[in-house]
Design a protein around this motif. Structure first.
Motif, PDB file in Angstrom:
ATOM      1  N   ASP A  75       0.822  -1.209   0.000  1.00  0.00           N
ATOM      2  CA  ASP A  75       0.000   0.000   0.000  1.00  0.00           C
ATOM      3  C   ASP A  75       0.858   1.263   0.000  1.00  0.00           C
ATOM      4  N   GLN A  76       2.022   1.212   0.669  1.00  0.00           N
ATOM      5  CA  GLN A  76       2.898   2.389   0.718  1.00  0.00           C
ATOM      6  C   GLN A  76       3.555   2.687  -0.623  1.00  0.00           C
ATOM      7  N   SER A  77       3.494   1.742  -1.538  1.00  0.00           N
ATOM      8  CA  SER A  77       4.144   1.940  -2.833  1.00  0.00           C
ATOM      9  C   SER A  77       3.339   2.860  -3.760  1.00  0.00           C
ATOM     10  N   ARG A  78       2.255   3.426  -3.254  1.00  0.00           N
ATOM     11  CA  ARG A  78       1.490   4.364  -4.074  1.00  0.00           C
ATOM     12  C   ARG A  78       2.299   5.638  -4.340  1.00  0.00           C
ATOM     13  N   GLU A  79       3.252   5.958  -3.447  1.00  0.00           N
ATOM     14  CA  GLU A  79       4.055   7.164  -3.588  1.00  0.00           C
ATOM     15  C   GLU A  79       5.479   6.875  -4.040  1.00  0.00           C
ATOM     16  N   ILE A  80       5.972   5.652  -3.827  1.00  0.00           N
ATOM     17  CA  ILE A  80       7.350   5.292  -4.134  1.00  0.00           C
ATOM     18  C   ILE A  80       7.420   3.789  -4.367  1.00  0.00           C
ATOM     19  N   ASP A  81       8.194   3.358  -5.364  1.00  0.00           N
ATOM     20  CA  ASP A  81       8.371   1.923  -5.584  1.00  0.00           C
ATOM     21  C   ASP A  81       9.172   1.326  -4.436  1.00  0.00           C
ATOM     22  N   VAL A  82       8.845   0.084  -4.072  1.00  0.00           N
ATOM     23  CA  VAL A  82       9.484  -0.575  -2.929  1.00  0.00           C
ATOM     24  C   VAL A  82       9.878  -1.996  -3.309  1.00  0.00           C
ATOM     25  N   LEU A  83      11.115  -2.357  -3.005  1.00  0.00           N
ATOM     26  CA  LEU A  83      11.566  -3.747  -3.109  1.00  0.00           C
ATOM     27  C   LEU A  83      11.904  -4.214  -1.704  1.00  0.00           C
ATOM     28  N   PHE A  84      11.233  -5.272  -1.243  1.00  0.00           N
ATOM     29  CA  PHE A  84      11.475  -5.782   0.106  1.00  0.00           C
ATOM     30  C   PHE A  84      11.413  -7.302   0.098  1.00  0.00           C
ATOM     31  N   SER A  85      11.913  -7.917   1.177  1.00  0.00           N
ATOM     32  CA  SER A  85      12.088  -9.370   1.194  1.00  0.00           C
ATOM     33  C   SER A  85      11.599  -9.968   2.509  1.00  0.00           C
ATOM     34  N   PHE A  86      11.038 -11.169   2.409  1.00  0.00           N
ATOM     35  CA  PHE A  86      10.466 -11.835   3.577  1.00  0.00           C
ATOM     36  C   PHE A  86      10.406 -13.332   3.333  1.00  0.00           C
ATOM     37  N   VAL A  87      10.029 -14.090   4.363  1.00  0.00           N
ATOM     38  CA  VAL A  87       9.785 -15.526   4.211  1.00  0.00           C
ATOM     39  C   VAL A  87       8.339 -15.699   3.764  1.00  0.00           C
ATOM     40  N   GLU A  88       8.160 -16.245   2.575  1.00  0.00           N
ATOM     41  CA  GLU A  88       6.827 -16.436   2.015  1.00  0.00           C
ATOM     42  C   GLU A  88       6.344 -17.869   2.231  1.00  0.00           C
ATOM     43  N   GLU A  89       5.114 -18.001   2.703  1.00  0.00           N
ATOM     44  CA  GLU A  89       4.468 -19.313   2.786  1.00  0.00           C
ATOM     45  C   GLU A  89       3.380 -19.393   1.728  1.00  0.00           C
ATOM     46  N   THR A  90       3.414 -20.431   0.906  1.00  0.00           N
ATOM     47  CA  THR A  90       2.432 -20.597  -0.156  1.00  0.00           C
ATOM     48  C   THR A  90       1.242 -21.414   0.340  1.00  0.00           C
ATOM     49  N   GLN A  91       0.226 -21.518  -0.484  1.00  0.00           N
ATOM     50  CA  GLN A  91      -0.968 -22.272  -0.110  1.00  0.00           C
ATOM     51  C   GLN A  91      -0.688 -23.757   0.105  1.00  0.00           C
ATOM     52  N   ASP A  92       0.343 -24.279  -0.551  1.00  0.00           N
ATOM     53  CA  ASP A  92       0.706 -25.677  -0.339  1.00  0.00           C
ATOM     54  C   ASP A  92       1.792 -25.829   0.725  1.00  0.00           C
ATOM     55  N   HIS A  93       1.970 -24.761   1.532  1.00  0.00           N
ATOM     56  CA  HIS A  93       2.836 -24.779   2.710  1.00  0.00           C
ATOM     57  C   HIS A  93       4.303 -25.040   2.373  1.00  0.00           C
ATOM     58  N   LEU A  94       4.741 -24.461   1.273  1.00  0.00           N
ATOM     59  CA  LEU A  94       6.158 -24.372   0.983  1.00  0.00           C
ATOM     60  C   LEU A  94       6.643 -22.992   1.426  1.00  0.00           C
ATOM     61  N   PHE A  95       7.902 -22.910   1.798  1.00  0.00           N
ATOM     62  CA  PHE A  95       8.464 -21.666   2.295  1.00  0.00           C
ATOM     63  C   PHE A  95       9.580 -21.212   1.355  1.00  0.00           C
ATOM     64  N   TYR A  96       9.551 -19.930   1.003  1.00  0.00           N
ATOM     65  CA  TYR A  96      10.519 -19.373   0.071  1.00  0.00           C
ATOM     66  C   TYR A  96      11.157 -18.102   0.637  1.00  0.00           C
ATOM     67  N   VAL A  97      12.399 -17.846   0.234  1.00  0.00           N
ATOM     68  CA  VAL A  97      13.002 -16.530   0.432  1.00  0.00           C
ATOM     69  C   VAL A  97      12.543 -15.690  -0.756  1.00  0.00           C
ATOM     70  N   THR A  98      11.690 -14.732  -0.486  1.00  0.00           N
ATOM     71  CA  THR A  98      10.987 -14.006  -1.550  1.00  0.00           C
ATOM     72  C   THR A  98      11.285 -12.514  -1.491  1.00  0.00           C
ATOM     73  N   ALA A  99      11.363 -11.908  -2.662  1.00  0.00           N
ATOM     74  CA  ALA A  99      11.446 -10.452  -2.769  1.00  0.00           C
ATOM     75  C   ALA A  99      10.281  -9.968  -3.613  1.00  0.00           C
ATOM     76  N   LEU A 100       9.590  -8.942  -3.142  1.00  0.00           N
ATOM     77  CA  LEU A 100       8.474  -8.341  -3.876  1.00  0.00           C
ATOM     78  C   LEU A 100       8.855  -6.944  -4.332  1.00  0.00           C
ATOM     79  N   TYR A 101       8.485  -6.642  -5.568  1.00  0.00           N
ATOM     80  CA  TYR A 101       8.616  -5.279  -6.093  1.00  0.00           C
ATOM     81  C   TYR A 101       7.197  -4.728  -6.209  1.00  0.00           C
ATOM     82  N   ALA A 102       6.929  -3.663  -5.455  1.00  0.00           N
ATOM     83  CA  ALA A 102       5.600  -3.052  -5.456  1.00  0.00           C
ATOM     84  C   ALA A 102       5.664  -1.638  -5.993  1.00  0.00           C
TER      85      ALA A 102
END
Length: 253
Positions: A75-102
């Protein structure tokens, strides 16, 4: 290659291991500051929302890409693009090191770390599943792409992205200071500098390197974030071994 001048901010932070709330608050604070200074993009380190060595905390700190915490940054990317990273859990319960560009309040691109180091102090494959692709994407700064830390140590990855016309490589990292000799001769810091300079020159791209700082379980993360130009020169480079803020700096992308 596009020639527009852009302003990029890098948040060289020391995340609190397992404290998603505190790290989230810091992300919000730095995004607001970067936006106020006129940056068009802010880049955070690998696993900046969770800390690096999550291990038995992985299930606790993992979030889906649509969770309220992740969405609050999007939501904060409405004023500035943001690249951030977190541990993502998918619907099939796999875990990834993920980066999102918003950007503009939406997720533009998601990259899951492909190369998970499992040697020496690293044991990522025990906790995470590997991603399976490298894709370039359209951004407000031109055709961009993401390599998460170890991804960048494999020549095929930046090459594939360059062949997709990427002109900007974004590299969030959690790289420790692992020197076995003098820092100027060998070690993570020296290796990263030479590696990124070589990629920039070979592929004709700009590279934004965002590495974390601080200590986790005795492991020292050194920082040294910065921006490399296509001619291999460092346009700006942060200090090593301490947390600091790289103010928005003009660069071509």
């Amino acid at each position: 290659m596009a020639s527009d001048i852009q302003r990029v901010a890098i948040a060289q932070i020391a995340p609190k291991l397992g404290d998603l709330g505190a790290n989230l608050e810091r992300h919000h604070e730095y995004i607001r500051e970067a936006s106020a200074q006129g940056a068009q993009l802010i880049v955070f380190p690998e696993l900046g929302l969770t800390g690096y060595q999550t291990q038995d905390l992985t299930l606790e700190v993992a979030r889906s890409a649509t969770s309220p915490e992740i969405q609050s940054i999007v939501d904060q990317s409405r004023e500035i693009d943001v690249l951030f990273s977190f541990v993502e859990e998918t619907q099939d319960h796999l875990f990834y090191v993920t980066a999102l560009y918003a950007s503009q309040g939406k997720v533009v691109h998601k990259h899951r770390k492909v190369y998970l180091p499992t040697y020496g102090m690293f044991d990522e494959r025990r906790y995470f599943a590997p991603g399976d692709r490298f894709d370039a994407y359209a951004s407000s700064l031109g055709t961009a792409s993401i390599l998460i830390c170890e991804d960048a140590w494999h020549l095929s990855a930046p090459y594939l992205l360059a062949m997709q016309q990427a002109t900007l490589l974004l590299v969030p990292a959690s790289s420790p200071w692992r020197n076995t000799m003098a820092a100027a001769e060998f070690g993570s810091h020296a290796f990263w500098r030479h590696l990124l300079q070589m990629y920039a020159q070979l592929l004709g791209v700009h590279i934004v390197f965002a590495n974390r700082v601080g200590y986790e379980d005795g492991v020292h993360f050194y920082g040294g974030s910065g921006v490399v130009a296509p001619n291999g020169s460092w346009l700006v480079e942060a200090a090593t071994a301490k947390a600091n803020w790289l103010s928005p700096r003009s660069t071509a992308a």
